[in-house]
Each structure stands twice: as structure tokens, then as C-alpha cells.
Design a protein around this motif. Structure first.
Motif, PDB file in Angstrom:
ATOM      1  N   PHE A  47      -4.119  23.129  -3.634  1.00  0.00           N
ATOM      2  CA  PHE A  47      -5.016  23.245  -2.479  1.00  0.00           C
ATOM      3  C   PHE A  47      -4.878  24.603  -1.812  1.00  0.00           C
ATOM      4  N   PRO A  71      -7.209  21.864  -8.607  1.00  0.00           N
ATOM      5  CA  PRO A  71      -6.453  20.619  -8.418  1.00  0.00           C
ATOM      6  C   PRO A  71      -6.933  19.504  -9.328  1.00  0.00           C
ATOM      7  N   MET A  76      -1.821  15.947 -11.257  1.00  0.00           N
ATOM      8  CA  MET A  76      -0.877  15.625 -10.193  1.00  0.00           C
ATOM      9  C   MET A  76      -1.473  14.509  -9.359  1.00  0.00           C
ATOM     10  N   PHE A  80      -0.874  10.988   0.591  1.00  0.00           N
ATOM     11  CA  PHE A  80      -1.032  11.782   1.800  1.00  0.00           C
ATOM     12  C   PHE A  80      -0.363  11.098   2.990  1.00  0.00           C
ATOM     13  N   ALA A  84      -5.196   8.762   3.224  1.00  0.00           N
ATOM     14  CA  ALA A  84      -6.493   9.249   2.728  1.00  0.00           C
ATOM     15  C   ALA A  84      -7.154   8.252   1.786  1.00  0.00           C
ATOM     16  N   TRP A  86     -10.239   6.033   0.807  1.00  0.00           N
ATOM     17  CA  TRP A  86     -11.661   6.163   1.120  1.00  0.00           C
ATOM     18  C   TRP A  86     -12.148   4.884   1.789  1.00  0.00           C
ATOM     19  N   HIS A  88     -14.940   3.653   2.536  1.00  0.00           N
ATOM     20  CA  HIS A  88     -16.141   2.951   2.092  1.00  0.00           C
ATOM     21  C   HIS A  88     -15.931   2.285   0.743  1.00  0.00           C
ATOM     22  N   PRO A  98     -10.346   7.412  -9.682  1.00  0.00           N
ATOM     23  CA  PRO A  98      -9.925   8.484 -10.602  1.00  0.00           C
ATOM     24  C   PRO A  98     -10.342   8.195 -12.045  1.00  0.00           C
TER      25      PRO A  98
ATOM     26  N   ASP B 461     -10.858  13.131   7.740  1.00  0.00           N
ATOM     27  CA  ASP B 461      -9.553  13.545   7.242  1.00  0.00           C
ATOM     28  C   ASP B 461      -9.731  14.375   5.967  1.00  0.00           C
ATOM     29  N   GLY B 463      -7.742  14.994   3.784  1.00  0.00           N
ATOM     30  CA  GLY B 463      -7.055  14.313   2.693  1.00  0.00           C
ATOM     31  C   GLY B 463      -7.989  13.479   1.842  1.00  0.00           C
ATOM     32  N   LEU B 464      -9.049  12.919   2.455  1.00  0.00           N
ATOM     33  CA  LEU B 464      -9.985  12.086   1.702  1.00  0.00           C
ATOM     34  C   LEU B 464     -10.619  12.881   0.566  1.00  0.00           C
ATOM     35  N   GLU B 466      -9.334  15.838  -0.611  1.00  0.00           N
ATOM     36  CA  GLU B 466      -8.281  16.348  -1.491  1.00  0.00           C
ATOM     37  C   GLU B 466      -7.831  15.268  -2.472  1.00  0.00           C
ATOM     38  N   ALA B 467      -7.786  14.040  -2.003  1.00  0.00           N
ATOM     39  CA  ALA B 467      -7.418  12.939  -2.895  1.00  0.00           C
ATOM     40  C   ALA B 467      -8.428  12.832  -4.028  1.00  0.00           C
ATOM     41  N   ALA B 468      -9.708  13.035  -3.709  1.00  0.00           N
ATOM     42  CA  ALA B 468     -10.737  12.969  -4.744  1.00  0.00           C
ATOM     43  C   ALA B 468     -10.610  14.137  -5.717  1.00  0.00           C
ATOM     44  N   ARG B 469     -10.192  15.291  -5.204  1.00  0.00           N
ATOM     45  CA  ARG B 469      -9.974  16.438  -6.097  1.00  0.00           C
ATOM     46  C   ARG B 469      -8.881  16.118  -7.087  1.00  0.00           C
ATOM     47  N   LEU B 470      -7.771  15.572  -6.575  1.00  0.00           N
ATOM     48  CA  LEU B 470      -6.654  15.257  -7.473  1.00  0.00           C
ATOM     49  C   LEU B 470      -7.056  14.178  -8.457  1.00  0.00           C
ATOM     50  N   ALA B 471      -8.012  13.327  -8.057  1.00  0.00           N
ATOM     51  CA  ALA B 471      -8.492  12.303  -8.987  1.00  0.00           C
ATOM     52  C   ALA B 471      -9.354  12.926 -10.078  1.00  0.00           C
ATOM     53  N   ARG B 478     -17.612  15.080  -5.465  1.00  0.00           N
ATOM     54  CA  ARG B 478     -16.935  14.714  -4.214  1.00  0.00           C
ATOM     55  C   ARG B 478     -17.943  14.554  -3.090  1.00  0.00           C
ATOM     56  N   ILE B 482     -17.848  10.656  -2.191  1.00  0.00           N
ATOM     57  CA  ILE B 482     -16.889  10.429  -1.111  1.00  0.00           C
ATOM     58  C   ILE B 482     -17.473  10.837   0.236  1.00  0.00           C
ATOM     59  N   LEU B 486     -19.674   8.742   3.802  1.00  0.00           N
ATOM     60  CA  LEU B 486     -18.931   8.740   5.058  1.00  0.00           C
ATOM     61  C   LEU B 486     -19.673   9.461   6.175  1.00  0.00           C
TER      62      LEU B 486
END
Lengths: 348, 570
Positions: A47, A71, A76, A80, A84, A86, A88, A98, B461, B463-464, B466-471, B478, B482, B486
Motif C-alpha cells: 500500500f 498488492p 498476502m 485490519f 474492514a 464489507w 454489504h 477473494p 474505512d 481498509g475496505l 485495501e482488503a479488496a486489493r489484497l483479495a 473494487r 465494493i 457502499l
């Protein structure tokens, strides 16, 4: 990673950080807030981009000043601080995402989501939404979500910071068991030294953007590298010595040569301070605090230095006693201490 | 390897390129105006006395109109401040009942378009007022219409913009912790001293900001001085520009551009003054989470509530009643009674008159497509703006405000200057088509769509994502999977707010319309101008109903919106 550096404008967030994490290891990044531990984690995740230095995962180069693996291609997972999740998507939807993005076949997806939800004991909650879950449950869903794509490394950013004390202890056990059973490499950021010591195979203590010491919890506890680490780990006294003894144990008469004039420092654990010794260093009891299984004494030596000791019996404050030090660990001078002067530092 | 690795420069720039068309839409017209007007003067310094700017600045017409503008703005702002303060203190600081309803009713005048406000008030006074005739208290025929005056303009400007003062002041008051007042009382201050020494100084920033916003809005207002001033030859700067352009066509473009420049300068002075006054008054303490101050009104509760409702009856209900009753009579000047109640005007509006049907179609089409295009455009903009803490993007965000903050006439003149010539390459002129109004709307209302989306992204947030990026999800994935679900309520609200502003817009379209391309705002203005008050009132009633319905729709989704999106909510 080697010689990582990150600057935010004038502010140096990270300077010359190098460390090697073994596969399957549980590493904690420990330090006060603003020490650069979260920045390190975000560099690992991709990031942030480093200004200098490189990051490797096995043989694959992830980051350097010239190139970045984004990323989404780093393999990885991250838990968080805010989880974090989601809002919805349902629990199953969050965990499935994922796999959906990676275009895994749907039968395979269903199987893996079920397996990973069972792994974190959340099978019954699969249809719920994040707002209907408790803090600990959200934590486990976040963990499941990063497990499901079988990442090479799991990054955890202060995952217990938002939980109450009781839940913290049980999640701590949970992480420990989880790591033992899966053998995943985990990098765990925290500012709580007890948490770091209890969980990690090795702890990296960071301060002001630098790595101070990277060692097992036992080594950190008994043999802190310098004054700053000793002070941060706590539960002991920092004393001035007449002779330099950086990085070695002093015992016997060597351990009794304290002087507020000395420039060198040593670290004394309270369990290594014996009170009521005839002919020992003269000391006065300043405070005596009852802690259940023992009394904790704050002692003041003749030259003004202070020491912490344990005692089975209460000793009235103001009373005098003789002190002997069984063993003492010699410290390197911490950076802030180079200027010298300020004596009577005590931690714990 | 090369496929998996992005070079460093590109990902930083990629989505930010979206700012280019947005900036172009926002800045091209206004920039063009400034540059051309200045160039016309500077290009031939020897003949500066012949330059249009010099001509305009030495004309008595200009300075008379400037004087009128300043007088109506000053008096109108004073009325706004008095009304806004009264309602802000009464509704933000006390324990009155029914505060929510009072707030919504008080906000309504701001949401009703100015030409409708003016038309409604015209129906309330004067010898031909249906309402007064019905009640038997109409003045004798031939008596003057009291609203056709500087003071009439100021009164309506004051009512129209009072909600702006109210909003700014209430925001200040909401941050006022009760502890501050309690500490002052314990220090020995009597209630009156507390007001003078604690409450008033602390809400000064809100009051100053609100006053500045109301004054700038009053200065640029076109609908009210057009409906109340033009019939008696009382011109302010916006109506002077309109009159010159309508009378002489684009031949006087240089002159009106200079007038627009003069208005821009006046707005600039206003903004500078506001910044100067606010500079040393940043009292924000931040993150206290303290109880908000609530004063008990005791036995004053009912008299105070009644007074507020009485004021609302006077400034909101009475004009609207007058408007409705005029729309229901068979002919202007008649009283209303049950035998002669007539829906003829409404029938005519929807069936017989081609021009009304066309204006409805035009306005709905313009406002609808502006809303859709702007939401689609600002969605990625707001996303980038919230994610990247870049100075350049921050400046861009501030620039998006310019076409909205400037008076509508200035933007309209700017659009004429850019689009009166055929476009390069395709050799097609937008001037005289709906296209030019559409582009002006995009420019003016971009920020209206951007604000709700931006605050939605800021409150999300990180993080919501960033979590999708890591996924493993890429940027578009995204945004779609995501982020869009929202921020959907905020996007919807932004779209509705754009629609609400654009569908009733008059100022810009008054200068840009042409036969066949009338908008609703222009229609009401023209109908009233042509003496058909009954039909104008009927159209205005439909307009108000539309405003109320849209506000209702937004109110229904209020719970799912980020804070501060709906202008009438805390």
C-alpha cells in the motif's frame, strides 16, 4: 527486506530497516505509536512504496525504488485493525470474495469457503451480515477472509486493539493455536509488549523508524540491546556503572559497582536484587507496594540511583537495608542517552 | 514479470487523468471570460480609453446598477441574518417541540426557485391579488404593487437566503459544548453575561460565514430582481446584463463581459472580507464528543414556538396560498369561490400550450441527463480525491467550486463567449441549442454532485478497499464490487440534488435560451412578463410540488446518507 526507508515529506517514517523473516515464523513488530511499525506492514502489503530498499518474498522481488508488485498480486492476506469487513456482503460473501475475484470455479469456491468458515468456527453465521456480529466474530471472519486464498504471509495490524480485555486473552490463545496448526508466516503489529512476547517466535522492537532489536522474547527480556529497548520492555531498573559492559552479564563483585558518575549503563531485573544483605550496598526503602504474591520495593541507593526489588515481607518505607545484585546485564548507550547527564532512570 | 509489475509512474497518474475533462468543463468558460476581457484591454494599451472595460466602468448605468445591487444585497442580507439567527438560536439551542418540522419548513424557501418565490409574493400583494380579493381586503384598483421596489427585492432576497445563515450558524452552535456554558456559570457569570462573553463570540465564525454566503448569493440573484425590478426599470447588475444582452444581442458581448468581470470582482471582495474576518477566529476544539448545549425555555416554550410558526406562516404559507389561489381562478383579478374554481390553467399547461409542454420536457431532460452524467463523472473523481492526499488534487477540488460560487450570469456570459463560435474541427455551434445550457449546467452543478460522494468516500474505512486489493481485485473491480454499493445512497442523493437545482434553474438559462429551447424557469418568467399570471402560477405550483416531492424522496433516504449531505439536516 533490506535497507527499507520511507519518508513522508520531511518526516522520516522508516530508516535503514533490514530483516529476514523465516517461512512459517510468527513475528511481532513492537513499538510505541509512530515508530514505523504500521508503515512497515503497509510496505509489505504494497500500500506504500519504499523510497529506498527492496522487499523479497522468497526469490520474488516485490518492491524496490524502481518497481512495485501491486498488492493484488502479492499473495498476502491482512487482518485490519477495523477488520474492514464489507458491510454489504454476508459472512460467506466476504470470505468468498477473494475467490470470486480470482475466478475460482464455483464448486471449488463453495468447498473452500465452507472449510475455512469451519476452521474459524463461523459455519453457523455464514448468512449473517457484519453488523450482526460481535467484535470477536468479526475478527474471525476477517481471518477467514484472508485465509481462504491461502496467502504466503498473513499481516495483522493491531488486530486486538478494538477488543475488550477478556476477549483479548481468548483471541490471543486463538492466534497462537491457529499459527501452530497452520504454520502460516504471520507478521503481527502491536504496541503491547505483553501481547508481542506471548505470541511471537521473534519480536522486532522498533523506535523512531529504526529497528532496535530483533530477537526471541526470552532474549529481549533478559538481554535488551540498549537503554531504549530495556525501558520499553520494562520491569527492571537501569543503573549507571563504573565500567562499560555492553552486551555481557556481570556477576559477583563486578555487579555491585554502581555509580551515578558512570557513563555506562546496566539493566537489573528485580528478581536479581537481594535485600537485607549484611555489608551490601546501603539503600533506603522509598515505597513498598503489596502485589498479592509479593511486595515490590522501590529502593534508593546512597548515590541517588533507584532500584526495584521483590520482597516476601513488607518493609516500612524509610527503613534501611543492604542490597546485593546477583547479576546485571550491560547495555549499549541508547541514542537519546548519548548526551549523557540525566541519571536515575528507572523502568518498571 | 513485466505483466505483473506496474511501473511506478503510471498507477499514480492513471485515474487522476479523469480530472482533466472535469477541470475543462469547470474552468474553460470562466477562464476564457477573464482572459478575453483582460486581453481586450491590455492588447491595445494606447487605446485603453476605447476598451469596453473602460467604457463600462465610466458609464453611469453601470454604477447605478452597482448601487442598486449593493443596496438590495445589504438590506436583504440584514433580513437574512435576523431571520437566520432567530431560527438558528431557537432551533439549535433550545428544547422546543417540533423542531424538525420547523427546520424543514424554514429551509423550503431556499429550495424553491427565486422566480417562483417572486411570483408567489406578487400574488400576495397588489390590487389584483386573488387571495386579498377573496378575503375582501384588496387595495383599490390602481394602487401600486408594493413589491415593485428596492425594498421589495431586498425582502425577498432576505427570505430566500435566510436558510444559508441558519445552516452556517447552526453548524457552529452544534459544536458548542454545554460544559463551556456551565464553566462560565460556575465562574459567576449571569445568563446574560454568558451570552455576551461565551455563546456569541463562539458562534461568530458561523455567523460570518453564513452572512458572506447569503450576501454573495443575494448579489448574484437574478430571478427576484428580474421579476420585481425590471417592470419598474430598477436594474441590478445581473438584470442589467440580461437586459443589455436581450436588447442588443451578442454584439454587446464585450460590454456585458466587462460587467460580468465587475461582478466577479465584487464577489472576490466579499470572499476576501470573509477570509479576513475568519482568519483569527478558528475556535474548533475538535474531538470532544461533549453534550450539546440545550437551554430550557420553561414557560417561554409555547409563545416562542407560536412565534416561529407565525413567521413561517407569513413568509412561506401565505405566499404559497396566494400562488395556489391565483392558479385556480378562471381569469386574473377575480376572487376565488367554489363555483368558479377552475383547473383550466392546469389543463392548458399540459394539453394546449406547446411551449409549456416543451419547457417541461426540456427542463426534465436537461436536469435528468445533467444528474446522470455528473454522478458518473464525479464518482471516480470523489474516489480519487478522498484516497490521494495530493496537493494538486486539493487545488482541483477547490477549482470545481468556482462555477457554483460565481453568479449564474457570469457563468452564462462565459459560456456564450466560448460557444458562440463554431466548435473547432466539427464546425458546429452550440449557441442557440440546448447543448450550451447542458454544458453550463455540468459546469455549475459538478460540485453539487461531488460533495455528497466525496464525504461518503472520506467516511469510508480505507481498509475496505485495501482488503479488496489484497483479495486480488483491480481498480475498476473494487469500484464496482465494493465501493459503489457502499456509496450508492450518496450518489443517489447527489443526483437528486443536481436534478433539484437544475430543473428549476433560471439565471443561466435566462441568458442562454432561444426559441424552442425554453426551460421551466424561463417559462415562468416569460409568462409573468407577458401578463399571464394565472398560467405562470399554475406552472409554479407544479414546480413547488416537484421540489417538495424531491425533498421528500431525499428525506426518506436520509438515514443511509453520510452526514452533511442533505442541506436541511444536521
Amino acid at each position: 527486506m533490506t535497507a527499507l526507508a520511507k519518508h513522508f515529506g520531511q518526516h522520516v517514517a522508516l530508516e535503514g530497516l533490514s530483516m529476514t523473516i523465516e517461512p512459517g515464523e510468527f513475528v511481532a513488530l513492537l513499538g510505541p505509536s509512530g515508530c514505523g511499525k504500521s508503515t512497515t506492514l503497509r510496505l509489505l502489503a504494497g500500500f506504500e512504496t519504499p523510497d529506498h530498499g527492496e522487499i523479497y518474498l522468497g526469490d520474488q522481488r516485490l518492491s524496490s525504488a524502481q518497481m512495485q508488485v501491486p498488492p493484488e498480486q502479492r499473495r498476502m492476506g491482512m487482518v485490519f485493525q477495523s477488520y474492514a469487513l464489507w458491510p454489504h456482503l454476508s459472512v460467506a460473501g466476504n470470505v468468498d470474495y477473494p475467490l470470486r475475484v480470482q475466478k475460482v470455479a464455483s464448486s471449488e469456491r463453495r468447498r473452500r469457503v465452507e472449510a475455512v468458515l469451519a476452521r474459524v468456527d463461523m459455519t453457523a453465521m455464514a448468512g449473517r451480515y457484519p453488523r450482526e456480529l460481535s467484535g470477536g466474530q468479526r475478527q474471525r471472519v476477517a481471518l477467514a477472509r484472508c485465509l481462504v486464498s491461502q496467502p504466503a504471509v498473513i499481516l495483522l495490524d493491531e488486530p486486538l486493539a478494538n477488543l475488550d480485555r477478556h476477549l483479548r486473552a481468548s483471541m490471543e490463545d486463538y492466534f497462537r493455536d491457529f499459527h501452530r496448526e497452520t504454520g502460516t508466516t504471520m507478521v503481527y503489529v502491536t504496541h503491547d509488549q505483553d501481547e508481542a512476547m506471548a505470541l511471537a517466535d521473534r519480536v522486532a522492537v522498533m523506535q523512531a523508524g529504526r529497528l532496535k532489536q530483533f530477537a526471541t522474547p526470552e532474549t529481549l527480556y533478559h538481554q535488551p540491546v540498549d537503554v531504549d529497548v530495556a525501558r520499553f520492555i520494562g520491569q527492571g531498573s537501569i543503573v549507571h556503572l563504573t565500567r562499560a559492559a555492553a552486551g555481557e552479564w556481570l556477576t559477583g563483585s563486578e555487579a555491585q559497582r554502581l555509580s551515578d558518575q558512570g557513563r555506562a549503563r546496566g539493566f537489573v531485573r528485580p528478581q536479581h536484587v537481594v535485600t537485607g544483605v549484611e555489608g551490601g550496598l546501603p539503600a533506603q526503602v522509598e515505597r513498598c507496594i503489596f502485589r498479592g504474591e509479593r511486595h515490590v520495593l522501590s529502593l534508593r541507593l546512597a548515590d541517588g540511583q533507584s532500584l526495584t526489588a521483590y520482597s516476601a515481607a513488607a518493609q516500612p518505607s524509610g527503613s534501611r537495608t543492604g542490597v546485593a545484585i546477583e547479576r546485571l546485564w550491560g547495555l549499549e548507550a541508547g541514542e537519546r542517552e548519548v548526551k549523557g547527564a540525566d541519571a536515575r532512570a528507572s523502568a518498571g | 514479470m513485466a505483466a505483473t509489475v506496474m511501473m511506478r509512474g503510471l498507477p499514480r497518474l492513471g485515474p487522476a487523468l479523469l480530472f482533466v475533462p472535469a477541470l475543462l468543463i469547470c474552468l474553460l468558460p470562466v477562464g476564457q471570460l477573464l482572459i478575453e476581457a483582460l486581453l481586450a484591454t491590455l492588447a491595445a494599451p494606447a487605446e485603453w480609453r476605447d476598451s469596453p472595460l473602460f467604457e463600462v466602468l465610466t458609464s453611469t448605468t453601470t454604477w447605478r446598477a452597482t448601487g442598486h445591487s449593493l443596496y438590495t444585497t445589504a438590506l436583504g442580507t440584514l433580513i437574512s441574518v435576523v431571520l437566520g439567527m432567530l431560527f438558528a438560536f431557537a432551533l439549535a439551542l433550545t428544547d422546543l417541540r417540533g423542531r424538525r418540522a420547523l427546520v424543514i419548513c424554514f429551509m423550503l424557501p431556499m429550495m424553491i426557485p427565486p422566480q417562483v418565490t417572486a411570483l408567489a409574493w406578487l400574488q400576495l400583494f397588489g390590487p389584483a391579488s386573488t387571495l386579498l380579493i377573496t378575503l375582501g381586503i384588496a387595495p383599490a384598483l390602481g394602487a401600486p404593487q408594493p413589491l415593485y421596489s428596492a425594498e421589495g427585492i431586498a425582502l425577498l432576497l432576505g427570505i430566500q437566503h435566510a436558510p444559508m445563515v441558519f445552516l452556517a450558524l447552526r453548524a457552529s452552535l452544534a459544536e458548542l459544548p454545554a460544559e463551556l456554558v456551565e464553566a462560565a456559570r460556575l465562574s459567576g457569570a449571569a445568563p446574560r453575561t454568558v451570552w455576551r462573553t461565551v455563546i456569541l463570540p463562539l458562534c461568530a465564525p458561523g455567523l460570518i460565514a453564513g452572512t458572506a454566503i447569503a450576501a454573495i448569493a443575494a448579489l448574484g440573484n437574478f430571478g427576484i430582481p428580474a421579476m420585481l425590478g425590471i417592470p419598474v426599470g430598477y436594474y441590478t447588475l445581473p438584470t442589467l446584463i440580461y437586459q443589455q444582452l436581450a436588447g442588443f444581442g451578442t454584439g454587446v458581448l464585450d460590454r456585458v463581459a466587462s460587467l460580468a468581470l465587475l461582478m466577479t470582482a465584487l464577489v472576490g471582495v466579499g470572499i476576501w472580507l470573509q477570509h479576513h474576518l475568519l482568519a483569527r477566529r478558528d475556535y474548533r476544539l475538535g474531538g470532544q464528543g461533549a453534550r450539546a448545549l440545550t437551554l430550557a425555555t420553561g414557560h417561554w416554550r409555547w409563545p416562542l414556538t407560536l412565534m416561529l410558526w407565525a413567521i413561517l406562516a407569513l413568509i412561506l404559507v401565505a405566499p404559497l396560498m396566494a400562488l395556489i389561489s391565483t392558479s385556480l381562478v378562471p381569469a386574473f383579478g377575480m376572487g376565488l369561490d367554489w363555483q368558479h374554481l377552475s383547473l383550466a390553467a392546469y389543463q392548458e399547461m399540459f394539453t394546449r400550450q406547446a411551449v409549456t409542454a416543451r419547457a417541461f420536457t426540456n427542463s426534465l431532460w436537461l436536469a435528468g441527463s445533467a444528474a446522470v452524467v455528473l454522478v458518473a463523472l464525479t464518482l471516480p473523481l470523489a474516489w480519487q480525491l478522498a484516497r490521494r492526499r495530493s496537493r494538486v488534487l486539493g487545488v482541483c477540488a477547490a477549482l470545481f467550486d468556482v462555477p457554483f460560487a460565481l453568479p449564474g450570469v457570469v457563468l452564462a456570459i462565459a459560456c456564450i463567449m466560448v460557444f458562440s463560435r463554431p466548435l473547432p474541427i466539427i464546425e458546429y455551434s452550440l449557441y442557440g441549442t440546448l447543448g450550451i445550457i447542458f454544458i453550463a449546467y455540468l459546469s455549475r452543478f459538478l460540485v453539487v454532485a461531488l460533495k455528497p460522494l466525496h464525504s461518503a468516500f472520506v467516511q469510508l474505512d480505507p481498509g475496505l478497499e485495501e482488503a479488496a486489493r489484497l483479495a486480488g481485485a483491480g481498480p475498476m473491480r473494487r469500484l464496482w464490487d465494493i465501493l459503489l454499493p457502499l456509496v450508492a445512497p450518496a450518489a443517489m442523493a447527489g443526483g437528486l440534488l443536481v436534478f433539484l437545482s437544475a430543473v428549476n434553474e433560471l439565471t443561466v438559462s435566462a441568458l442562454l435560451w432561444s426559441a424552442g429551447n425554453e426551460t421551466l424557469g424561463v417559462l415562468i418568467f416569460n409568462l409573468d412578463d407577458g401578463g399571464d399570471s394565472v398560467l405562470a402560477s399554475a406552472v409554479a405550483v407544479v414546480t413547488v410540488a416537484m421540489v417538495v416531492a424531491l425533498m421528500g424522496a431525499l428525506e426518506l433516504m436520509a438515514r443511509r446518507l453520510p452526514k452533511g449531505v442533505l442541506p436541511w439536516q444536521q
